[in-house]
Design a protein around this motif. Structure first.
Motif, PDB file in Angstrom:
ATOM      1  N   THR A 172       0.827  -1.205   0.000  1.00  0.00           N
ATOM      2  CA  THR A 172       0.000   0.000   0.000  1.00  0.00           C
ATOM      3  C   THR A 172       0.860   1.253   0.000  1.00  0.00           C
ATOM      4  OG1 THR A 172      -1.664  -1.218   1.260  1.00  0.00           O
ATOM      5  CG2 THR A 172      -1.907   1.165   1.146  1.00  0.00           C
ATOM      6  N   GLU A 173       1.939   1.262   0.788  1.00  0.00           N
ATOM      7  CA  GLU A 173       2.798   2.442   0.829  1.00  0.00           C
ATOM      8  C   GLU A 173       3.474   2.689  -0.511  1.00  0.00           C
ATOM      9  OE1 GLU A 173       5.764   4.760   3.843  1.00  0.00           O
ATOM     10  OE2 GLU A 173       5.479   2.618   4.147  1.00  0.00           O
ATOM     11  N   GLN A 174       3.910   1.630  -1.181  1.00  0.00           N
ATOM     12  CA  GLN A 174       4.534   1.802  -2.489  1.00  0.00           C
ATOM     13  C   GLN A 174       3.542   2.351  -3.504  1.00  0.00           C
ATOM     14  OE1 GLN A 174       7.813   1.608  -3.338  1.00  0.00           O
ATOM     15  NE2 GLN A 174       8.036   1.412  -1.114  1.00  0.00           N
ATOM     16  N   ALA A 175       2.284   1.925  -3.415  1.00  0.00           N
ATOM     17  CA  ALA A 175       1.255   2.459  -4.313  1.00  0.00           C
ATOM     18  C   ALA A 175       1.016   3.938  -4.035  1.00  0.00           C
ATOM     19  CB  ALA A 175      -0.038   1.664  -4.155  1.00  0.00           C
ATOM     20  N   MET A 176       1.007   4.320  -2.759  1.00  0.00           N
ATOM     21  CA  MET A 176       0.845   5.728  -2.398  1.00  0.00           C
ATOM     22  C   MET A 176       2.018   6.558  -2.933  1.00  0.00           C
ATOM     23  SD  MET A 176       0.352   7.510   1.378  1.00  0.00           S
ATOM     24  CE  MET A 176       1.997   7.038   1.947  1.00  0.00           C
ATOM     25  N   LEU A 177       3.223   6.047  -2.805  1.00  0.00           N
ATOM     26  CA  LEU A 177       4.400   6.770  -3.299  1.00  0.00           C
ATOM     27  C   LEU A 177       4.389   6.858  -4.827  1.00  0.00           C
ATOM     28  CD1 LEU A 177       7.130   5.326  -0.898  1.00  0.00           C
ATOM     29  CD2 LEU A 177       6.060   7.595  -0.818  1.00  0.00           C
ATOM     30  N   ALA A 178       3.872   5.809  -5.479  1.00  0.00           N
ATOM     31  CA  ALA A 178       3.751   5.840  -6.938  1.00  0.00           C
ATOM     32  C   ALA A 178       2.748   6.905  -7.367  1.00  0.00           C
ATOM     33  CB  ALA A 178       3.328   4.466  -7.460  1.00  0.00           C
ATOM     34  N   LEU A 179       1.664   7.045  -6.605  1.00  0.00           N
ATOM     35  CA  LEU A 179       0.682   8.092  -6.889  1.00  0.00           C
ATOM     36  C   LEU A 179       1.304   9.469  -6.678  1.00  0.00           C
ATOM     37  CD1 LEU A 179      -2.178   8.985  -7.565  1.00  0.00           C
ATOM     38  CD2 LEU A 179      -2.807   8.598  -5.172  1.00  0.00           C
ATOM     39  N   ARG A 180       2.133   9.604  -5.668  1.00  0.00           N
ATOM     40  CA  ARG A 180       2.820  10.878  -5.414  1.00  0.00           C
ATOM     41  C   ARG A 180       3.755  11.215  -6.582  1.00  0.00           C
ATOM     42  NH1 ARG A 180       7.622  12.317  -2.551  1.00  0.00           N
ATOM     43  NH2 ARG A 180       7.442  14.338  -1.483  1.00  0.00           N
ATOM     44  N   ARG A 181       4.486  10.212  -7.084  1.00  0.00           N
ATOM     45  CA  ARG A 181       5.378  10.446  -8.240  1.00  0.00           C
ATOM     46  C   ARG A 181       4.562  10.850  -9.466  1.00  0.00           C
ATOM     47  NH1 ARG A 181       7.918   5.852  -6.017  1.00  0.00           N
ATOM     48  NH2 ARG A 181       6.892   4.479  -7.518  1.00  0.00           N
ATOM     49  N   PHE A 182       3.418  10.230  -9.650  1.00  0.00           N
ATOM     50  CA  PHE A 182       2.530  10.573 -10.764  1.00  0.00           C
ATOM     51  C   PHE A 182       2.118  12.041 -10.676  1.00  0.00           C
ATOM     52  CE2 PHE A 182      -1.915  10.904 -12.298  1.00  0.00           C
ATOM     53  CZ  PHE A 182      -1.729  10.562 -13.626  1.00  0.00           C
ATOM     54  N   LEU A 183       1.806  12.513  -9.460  1.00  0.00           N
ATOM     55  CA  LEU A 183       1.419  13.908  -9.275  1.00  0.00           C
ATOM     56  C   LEU A 183       2.583  14.857  -9.551  1.00  0.00           C
ATOM     57  CD1 LEU A 183      -0.817  13.560  -6.104  1.00  0.00           C
ATOM     58  CD2 LEU A 183      -1.569  14.373  -8.333  1.00  0.00           C
ATOM     59  N   PHE A 184       3.784  14.475  -9.155  1.00  0.00           N
ATOM     60  CA  PHE A 184       4.940  15.315  -9.453  1.00  0.00           C
ATOM     61  C   PHE A 184       5.132  15.444 -10.961  1.00  0.00           C
ATOM     62  CE2 PHE A 184       6.270  15.181  -5.027  1.00  0.00           C
ATOM     63  CZ  PHE A 184       6.927  16.387  -4.896  1.00  0.00           C
ATOM     64  N   GLU A 185       4.953  14.357 -11.683  1.00  0.00           N
ATOM     65  CA  GLU A 185       5.143  14.371 -13.133  1.00  0.00           C
ATOM     66  C   GLU A 185       4.060  15.166 -13.845  1.00  0.00           C
ATOM     67  OE1 GLU A 185       5.150  10.267 -14.153  1.00  0.00           O
ATOM     68  OE2 GLU A 185       7.063   9.843 -13.146  1.00  0.00           O
ATOM     69  N   ARG A 186       2.817  15.018 -13.383  1.00  0.00           N
ATOM     70  CA  ARG A 186       1.694  15.591 -14.122  1.00  0.00           C
ATOM     71  C   ARG A 186       1.173  16.905 -13.553  1.00  0.00           C
ATOM     72  NH1 ARG A 186      -0.809  11.652 -17.427  1.00  0.00           N
ATOM     73  NH2 ARG A 186      -2.076  13.422 -18.151  1.00  0.00           N
TER      74      ARG A 186
END
Length: 330
Positions: free
Chosen positions: A239-253
Motif C-alpha cells: 500500500t505504501e509503495q502504491a501511495m508513493l507511486a501516486l505521489r510520483r505521478f502527481l509530481f510528473e503531471r
C-alpha cells in the motif's frame, strides 16, 4: 480534582501504551499555570485555531493559484482534511487525539503564498534556505509566539522530511499529511482537466481504488492495520509503495508540470517582493523588524514576512509596489 486532571486520568485508562499522555509532556519553553479544564495539548490546539497564522491559511494556495472554481483546496482545507484523517486513525489506535489535532492544525502555518512555486522561490533566493516545516515552528515560536508544548513543536517540525517525531502522534501526522494531499491534489487536478480518472496508472488503482473515497479509505485502513499489528505508525509495503507511486505521478503531471502555467509568475512575484523588502526593510511591520534584535538576519526576517503573506496580499503588494498608479486629477 479539576476537569483537566480527570481527563488526564482518563487518558491513562483508555489510551494505548505507546500513546503520549498529556501529563507526561516535556512542557513549554515558558512554564505557565495549567488550565483547570483543558489538557496541555487541547490548550495548544485552541491556541493554534485562534492564531492569525491559522486564519491566513484560508487564502493560501494549495496547488492551483487563484482558481475560478469554489471547490479547489486551500492550505486551510488541506489542514482540516489532515486533521480529520489523523483523528480517525488516532481514535482507532487509541492515541492522543488532542495532540494529533494540535500538530495537524499547526503543521502548515509556515507555508508560503502561491503554493509549491512559493516555497521553491523562497528556497532559491533566501541565503539560509526555506523549508515550510521549519518555518511553521518559527511562526509559533518567534513570529506569533504561542508557547506550545514540546511534543506539538516536535510533531510540526518532523511532519515532513527524514526526521521522525518523538511521539507516535507526531509520526502519524507524517502519514495523514501525505494521505490527504496525494488524494485531494489528485482530485483538484482532475477537476482542473489536467487528466482523467482513467489516466491514473492501473497498478495504482488496483491497490488503492478507483475513486477518491476508496483511496482515502484504503490508506487510512492500512495505517490502522499496521498500528494494531505493530504498535507503531506505519503502512504495509504494497500500500505504501502504491501511495508513493501516486505521489510520483502527481509530481510528473502536476507539481513539476508546465500545466500549472502560473508558476513562473508566482516565482517572479516572490523574488521581486523579497528583493524590494531587502532594500526597504523599514517598511516591514514592527513585529518583523523586532526580530533583528533577537539575532535573526535581515535575510531571514524578509523571508519570514514574504512567507507569511496570503496569495491576495502578495498580489496586492506587487500591484502597489511595481505597477504605475492611476493619475486621479479632479
Amino acid at each position: 480534582m479539576t476537569i483537566r486532571e480527570q481527563r488526564e486520568q482518563l487518558e491513562h485508562r483508555t489510551l494505548s501504551a505507546w500513546a503520549a499522555c498529556a501529563d507526561a509532556s516535556k512542557g513549554r519553553q515558558i512554564p505557565i499555570e495549567p488550565c483547570t479544564i483543558r489538557t496541555c495539548y487541547a490548550r495548544d490546539r485552541d491556541r493554534i485555531i485562534h492564531s492569525k497564522a491559522f486564519r491566513r491559511l484560508a487564502n493560501k494556495t494549495q496547488v492551483f493559484i487563484a482558481p475560478e472554481g469554489d471547490h479547489y483546496r486551500t492550505r486551510l482545507t488541506h489542514t482540516l482534511e489532515v486533521s480529520q484523517i489523523a483523528r480517525t486513525i488516532a481514535c482507532a489506535l487509541h492515541l492522543n487525539e488532542d495532540l494529533v489535532e494540535a500538530i495537524a492544525l499547526g503543521h502548515d502555518l509556515g507555508h508560503t503564498p502561491l503554493g509549491h512555486a512559493g516555497e521553491r522561490a523562497l528556497d532559491t533566493i533566501c541565503k539560509e534556505g526555506f523549508r515550510h516545516n521549519e518555518q511553521s515552528v518559527r511562526v509559533v515560536r518567534l513570529i506569533e509566539p504561542l508557547n506550545l508544548s514540546h511534543e506539538v513543536l516536535d510533531g510540526i517540525l518532523c511532519h515532513t522530511g527524514s526526521a521522525k517525531a518523538q511521539t507516535a502522534e507526531g509520526r502519524l501526522i507524517h502519514y495523514a499529511d501525505r494521505i490527504a494531499y496525494v488524494n485531494h491534489d489528485l482530485d483538484d487536478a482532475i477537476r482542473a482537466g489536467l487528466f482523467t480518472e482513467q489516466e491514473i496508472p492501473r497498478e495504482i488503482q488496483m491497490v488503492l481504488g478507483t475513486s477518491h473515497g476508496k483511496r482515502v479509505d484504503t490508506l487510512v485502513r492500512a495505517v490502522i492495520a499496521y498500528g494494531e499489528a505493530h504498535a507503531e505508525v506505519g503502512m504495509d509495503t504494497e500500500t505504501e509503495q502504491a501511495m508513493l507511486a501516486l505521489r510520483r505521478f502527481l509530481f510528473e503531471r502536476v507539481y513539476d508540470s508546465k500545466a500549472v502555467d502560473q508558476d513562473g509568475r508566482a516565482v517572479w512575484m516572490l523574488h521581486e517582493l523579497y528583493a524590494y523588502y531587502q532594500t526597504h526593510f523599514e517598511q516591514l511591520p514592527e513585529t518583523y523588524r523586532a526580530l533583528a534584535g533577537k539575532g535573526d538576519s535581515q535575510d531571514r526576517i524578509v523571508c519570514d514576512y514574504v512567507a507569511s503573506m496570503t496569495d491576495r496580499y502578495a498580489i496586492t503588494c506587487c500591484k502597489e509596489i511595481f505597477l504605475p498608479r492611476t493619475w486621479n486629477h479632479t
